[in-house]
Design a protein around this motif. Sequence first.
Motif, mmCIF file in Angstrom:
data_model
loop_
_atom_site.group_PDB
_atom_site.id
_atom_site.type_symbol
_atom_site.label_atom_id
_atom_site.label_comp_id
_atom_site.label_asym_id
_atom_site.label_seq_id
_atom_site.Cartn_x
_atom_site.Cartn_y
_atom_site.Cartn_z
ATOM 1 N N THR A 255 7.386 2.418 -47.674
ATOM 2 C CA THR A 255 7.407 1.344 -48.669
ATOM 3 C C THR A 255 6.008 0.948 -49.126
ATOM 4 O O THR A 255 5.885 0.256 -50.141
ATOM 5 C CB THR A 255 8.125 0.100 -48.113
ATOM 6 O OG1 THR A 255 7.361 -0.466 -47.042
ATOM 7 C CG2 THR A 255 9.524 0.440 -47.626
ATOM 8 N N LEU B 85 14.376 6.834 -48.720
ATOM 9 C CA LEU B 85 13.425 5.731 -48.855
ATOM 10 C C LEU B 85 12.048 6.216 -49.302
ATOM 11 O O LEU B 85 11.331 5.492 -50.003
ATOM 12 C CB LEU B 85 13.299 4.984 -47.527
ATOM 13 C CG LEU B 85 14.515 4.155 -47.094
ATOM 14 C CD1 LEU B 85 14.340 3.686 -45.665
ATOM 15 C CD2 LEU B 85 14.697 2.968 -48.027
ATOM 16 N N SER B 86 11.688 7.418 -48.895
ATOM 17 C CA SER B 86 10.379 7.963 -49.261
ATOM 18 C C SER B 86 10.427 8.780 -50.546
ATOM 19 O O SER B 86 9.419 9.370 -50.933
ATOM 20 C CB SER B 86 9.841 8.833 -48.123
ATOM 21 O OG SER B 86 10.669 9.968 -47.918
ATOM 22 N N SER C 60 3.033 6.046 -51.793
ATOM 23 C CA SER C 60 3.775 6.569 -52.940
ATOM 24 C C SER C 60 3.828 8.079 -53.012
ATOM 25 O O SER C 60 4.759 8.631 -53.611
ATOM 26 C CB SER C 60 3.178 6.028 -54.246
ATOM 27 O OG SER C 60 1.826 6.446 -54.386
ATOM 28 N N THR D 129 9.753 4.110 -41.975
ATOM 29 C CA THR D 129 10.419 3.388 -43.054
ATOM 30 C C THR D 129 9.443 2.419 -43.712
ATOM 31 O O THR D 129 9.331 2.362 -44.949
ATOM 32 C CB THR D 129 11.636 2.628 -42.512
ATOM 33 O OG1 THR D 129 12.578 3.556 -41.959
ATOM 34 C CG2 THR D 129 12.311 1.819 -43.607
#
Length: 297
Positions: free
Chosen positions: A59, A91-92, A62, A55
């Motif tokens: 963040t 999230l990715s 990219s 996770t």
Amino acid sequence: MRVGIVILPEDRWWAAEPKWRAAEEYGFDHAWTYDHLGWRNLVDGPWFGAVPTLTAAATVTSHIRLGTFVTSPNFRHPLPLMREVITLDDLSDGRFILGVGAGGTGYDATVFGEPELTAGQRADRFIEFTTALDGLLRIDGFDHSGEYYTVEGARNLPGAVQHPRPPLVIAANGPRTIRFAAATGDAWLTTGRNSDELESWWKGVAELSARLDEELVAAERDPATLQRHLSLDAAPVYSLTSKEAFVDAAGRAAALGFTDVVAHWPRSSSPYQGREVVLEEVADDVLPGLQERPAAE
């Protein structure tokens, strides 16, 4: 050929974050971490959870793909894992890869104080675990009743970003699990057969790859639809010992038809003891050429 890197989840985030950023900047195609409660001779040292680590990695990157190398039913249940997979994929922004394996007999398998499963039982559990997980990720309101797992009307909304689910990379070295990978997986991952001698290890990798070919024929599946991943550092020689060692290992893997190879970030001590300068040399001098050249037929 695509090249991945494994970053063990052993550093506090202030030390781990630069590695994940660098993995993307160096040009690796995918980056992975182990999903264990503790691992081999590192079990007495620091260790962090795979899902929070990935996770955080999502963040600070990219475009590099991120995955578990690998998760297993030793301490995972397919229903809550489905939720975590969907969350990581979100999230990715659709960069998550789901690596799964049967689980070994080490700390993860003994820490709960339950009876140790035989190899056959672990294979049974793994096939059921992965089948259920696949269904849970694909189908909202999924039901499953088996020997090891039961779910009733399991919801999966909003579903994964990737459709119908994130790629499923099945780690398999045994006959039954290789057959399962050939029929079910988006990719096959192998560590080869245990050996203290390098040529013997490569011979085992070739034999397992040939076995996969046979199972693909039996499943009437086009081999081009299944990616092949090789964990280079399961060999008795660490792939990042030198740039030359990595070039040799990647070349041999390509000759056997592997589409992806995976190495481990160098550590200051065993396992995977090495120097980060070699990693940098591979990133600068080797990765661009490998990624431009198609995998062997």
